[in-house]
Design a protein around this motif. Structure first.
Motif, PDB file in Angstrom:
ATOM      1  N   THR A 394      34.029  51.789  81.705  1.00  0.00           N
ATOM      2  CA  THR A 394      32.985  51.113  80.936  1.00  0.00           C
ATOM      3  C   THR A 394      32.103  52.153  80.257  1.00  0.00           C
ATOM      4  O   THR A 394      32.292  53.368  80.422  1.00  0.00           O
ATOM      5  CB  THR A 394      32.114  50.239  81.854  1.00  0.00           C
ATOM      6  N   GLY A 395      31.128  51.658  79.523  1.00  0.00           N
ATOM      7  CA  GLY A 395      30.185  52.560  78.863  1.00  0.00           C
ATOM      8  C   GLY A 395      29.459  53.464  79.835  1.00  0.00           C
ATOM      9  O   GLY A 395      29.108  54.603  79.497  1.00  0.00           O
ATOM     10  N   ARG A 396      29.223  52.984  81.047  1.00  0.00           N
ATOM     11  CA  ARG A 396      28.539  53.807  82.052  1.00  0.00           C
ATOM     12  C   ARG A 396      29.348  55.057  82.383  1.00  0.00           C
ATOM     13  O   ARG A 396      28.794  56.142  82.615  1.00  0.00           O
ATOM     14  CB  ARG A 396      28.289  52.996  83.317  1.00  0.00           C
ATOM     15  N   ASP A 397      30.670  54.885  82.421  1.00  0.00           N
ATOM     16  CA  ASP A 397      31.524  56.048  82.691  1.00  0.00           C
ATOM     17  C   ASP A 397      31.418  57.067  81.571  1.00  0.00           C
ATOM     18  O   ASP A 397      31.443  58.284  81.816  1.00  0.00           O
ATOM     19  CB  ASP A 397      32.977  55.603  82.862  1.00  0.00           C
ATOM     20  N   ALA A 400      28.236  58.957  81.899  1.00  0.00           N
ATOM     21  CA  ALA A 400      28.359  59.952  82.975  1.00  0.00           C
ATOM     22  C   ALA A 400      29.087  61.202  82.510  1.00  0.00           C
ATOM     23  O   ALA A 400      28.878  62.299  83.065  1.00  0.00           O
ATOM     24  CB  ALA A 400      29.091  59.331  84.170  1.00  0.00           C
ATOM     25  N   LEU A 401      29.916  61.065  81.477  1.00  0.00           N
ATOM     26  CA  LEU A 401      30.621  62.217  80.913  1.00  0.00           C
ATOM     27  C   LEU A 401      29.755  62.984  79.913  1.00  0.00           C
ATOM     28  O   LEU A 401      30.189  63.988  79.352  1.00  0.00           O
ATOM     29  CB  LEU A 401      31.918  61.766  80.231  1.00  0.00           C
ATOM     30  N   GLY A 402      28.558  62.471  79.664  1.00  0.00           N
ATOM     31  CA  GLY A 402      27.658  63.151  78.754  1.00  0.00           C
ATOM     32  C   GLY A 402      27.641  62.601  77.339  1.00  0.00           C
ATOM     33  O   GLY A 402      27.000  63.176  76.451  1.00  0.00           O
ATOM     34  N   PHE A 409      31.389  55.046  71.163  1.00  0.00           N
ATOM     35  CA  PHE A 409      31.684  54.350  72.425  1.00  0.00           C
ATOM     36  C   PHE A 409      32.781  53.310  72.218  1.00  0.00           C
ATOM     37  O   PHE A 409      33.758  53.252  72.956  1.00  0.00           O
ATOM     38  CB  PHE A 409      30.418  53.635  72.926  1.00  0.00           C
ATOM     39  N   THR A 410      32.562  52.447  71.223  1.00  0.00           N
ATOM     40  CA  THR A 410      33.524  51.371  70.956  1.00  0.00           C
ATOM     41  C   THR A 410      34.895  51.937  70.639  1.00  0.00           C
ATOM     42  O   THR A 410      35.926  51.426  71.113  1.00  0.00           O
ATOM     43  CB  THR A 410      33.033  50.505  69.777  1.00  0.00           C
ATOM     44  N   GLU A 411      34.930  52.986  69.848  1.00  0.00           N
ATOM     45  CA  GLU A 411      36.201  53.597  69.463  1.00  0.00           C
ATOM     46  C   GLU A 411      36.951  54.123  70.688  1.00  0.00           C
ATOM     47  O   GLU A 411      38.164  53.910  70.838  1.00  0.00           O
ATOM     48  CB  GLU A 411      35.927  54.733  68.477  1.00  0.00           C
ATOM     49  N   ILE A 435      40.286  61.031  78.360  1.00  0.00           N
ATOM     50  CA  ILE A 435      39.111  61.156  77.488  1.00  0.00           C
ATOM     51  C   ILE A 435      38.652  62.612  77.436  1.00  0.00           C
ATOM     52  O   ILE A 435      38.345  63.146  76.352  1.00  0.00           O
ATOM     53  CB  ILE A 435      37.973  60.246  77.983  1.00  0.00           C
ATOM     54  N   LYS A 436      38.621  63.263  78.576  1.00  0.00           N
ATOM     55  CA  LYS A 436      38.170  64.660  78.610  1.00  0.00           C
ATOM     56  C   LYS A 436      39.083  65.555  77.774  1.00  0.00           C
ATOM     57  O   LYS A 436      38.607  66.435  77.056  1.00  0.00           O
ATOM     58  CB  LYS A 436      38.135  65.162  80.055  1.00  0.00           C
TER      59      LYS A 436
END
Length: 444
Positions: A394-397, A400-402, A409-411, A435-436
């Motif tokens: 989710t967006g919270r994750d 948390a990644l900065g 976000f949506t993309e 993602i990283k």
């Protein structure tokens, strides 16, 4: 005891109470017609010699919804019954309702009604039919006939024009000659009626299993041109014969109506009617003679919004119908869709209706159902798990990644979901690592 049996028992009890108080009281109108046709009524209207105030004194729970017109609603348990005093109607100045009423005899009350099959009374206590207008004979003949002079009946209440087509459709009755001529000659007056009432009658016509007959009656009478000019405009709009050997867009639409199942939703039947209304406005011919309708789906969706808003359809019905019209050409591309896009396509809330629209669209023209069959195969294949499962992250994750909230976000979330749907990402940990490596090393 079934609900309909309880309803009939309650209705009989109201008639009995009125009669025991010294009043004439009968079942009236559609419930009598339905019983004579062997159908169990879903509602009972009661006509009586009792005046409104007398009805209110007899029954504990009443609502004076139309006391000016002699109508009182009597409530018995969870049931509601309209109890109307026999009446004569005064002048009709607005083509819908009389300016005044006067209380009258049962014979006079029957004479003011619309069609003979709706002008019948029945006494459930004496088990006796009361027919002042020849309705029983017309029922036996399956004939819809206006009571008295049909021109007078339609001038009094313009909605009766559409009601004539509705009864001719739902009952499968023929319209008596003079009645039909009066409908045709007065069709242009239907728009004197409110859009809401027109919508209600059109919906009843097109939800009927005999909807093709209703379509034909609307067309032949001129009521289609008056109420749905966008559909009338489909006449004579030619189509490429290699894809549409059945004829013009109007013929194509009519055939589609006949291919639908008996029970349909409002958005489905309307999407059939409206899916090609953008074709006349996008008609073009290539130098090689090929007919094209580029963008007719987009124009049709825009026109559908205007049309359905004009007729005061609900926002939910408009949205569902417009989505079907806007997407009906997308079906030709489904076999080229990536898995993620296909799953999103199939997960949309009205996909059942859109699949049916696609089926009848193809069946009525070129007859090729490969995309329809492909989608059904895929639905079976995907049935073991939700088409759109809970998200891995989710967006919270992302925070948390900065990452900061914003369009990116949506993309990112959509990109993760696509890989989740395709099975290349299956755990939150794998999603975060992806993602990283793909989104945080180099900005995209």
């Amino acid at each position: 005891m079934s609900a309909l049996t309880s309803l009939a028992k309650s209705a009989r009890g109201i008639v009995q109470k009125l009669q025991e108080a010294g009043h004439i009281a009968y079942y009236a109108g559609g419930c009598v017609r339905d019983q004579l046709m062997g159908e169990q009524p879903h509602d009972f209207d009661i006509a009586t010699s009792a005046h409104p105030e007398q009805v209110q004194k007899l029954f504990r729970r009443t609502v004076a919804v139309g006391a000016h017109f002699g109508v009182i609603v009597v409530m018995d348990g969870s049931f509601e019954f309209q109890v109307a005093t026999f009446r004569n109607d005064g002048q009709y100045l607005d083509g819908r309702r009389p300016e005044s009423v006067s209380f009258a005899t049962p014979e006079e009350d029957a004479a003011r009604r619309d069609f003979t099959i709706n002008g019948l009374f029945f006494d459930p206590i004496a088990d006796r039919l009361i027919d002042y207008v020849g309705g029983q004979q017309d029922l036996a003949k399956k004939l819809l006939r206006a009571i008295g002079n049909p021109y007078d009946r339609f001038r009094e209440d313009r909605l009766r024009l559409l009601r004539a087509v509705r009864f001719g459709t739902t009952l499968g009755f023929d319209l008596e000659g003079a009645t039909w001529r009066a409908v045709c000659e007065n069709a242009q007056h239907i728009n004197e009626v409110s859009a809401e009432r027109i919508r209600e009658e059109l919906v009843k016509i097109f939800l009927s299993p005999r909807r093709v007959r209703g379509f034909d009656l609307l067309d032949e009478s001129g009521l289609l041109a008056a109420t749905l000019p966008e559909v009338e405009a489909l006449k004579g709009c030619e189509q490429p014969p290699q894809f549409h050997p059945e004829g013009d867009v109007f013929v194509h639409t009519r055939i589609m109506l006949g291919l639908l199942p008996a029970q349909v939703s409002v958005p489905l039947v309307l999407s059939v009617l409206f899916h090609d209304i953008g074709k006349p406005g996008t008609f073009s011919v290539d130098p090689d003679g090929r007919i094209r309708f580029s963008g007719h789906d987009k124009l049709g969706a825009e026109m559908t919004v205007v049309l359905m808003s004009r007729l005061r359809f609900s926002r939910a019905e408009i949205d569902a119908t417009v989505e079907a019209v806007a997407n009906h050409m997308v079906f030709k591309d489904v076999q080229q869709m990536r898995v993620a896009k296909l799953k999103r396509f199939l997960a949309r809330p009205h996909i059942e209706d859109e699949l049916e629209l696609h089926r009848v669209d193809c069946t009525s023209s070129h007859g090729l159902l490969d995309n329809y069959e492909y989608l059904n195969t895929k639905r079976t294949e995907f049935a073991s798990e939700p088409l759109i499962p809970p998200p891995l992250i989710t967006g919270r994750d992302l925070i948390a990644l900065g990452l900061r909230p914003g369009p990116r976000f949506t993309e990112i979330l959509e990109a993760v979901q696509s890989r989740q749907l395709e099975g290349t990402l299956t755990t939150p940990e794998a999603a975060l690592e992806w993602i990283k490596s793909d989104w945080l090393k180099e900005p995209k």
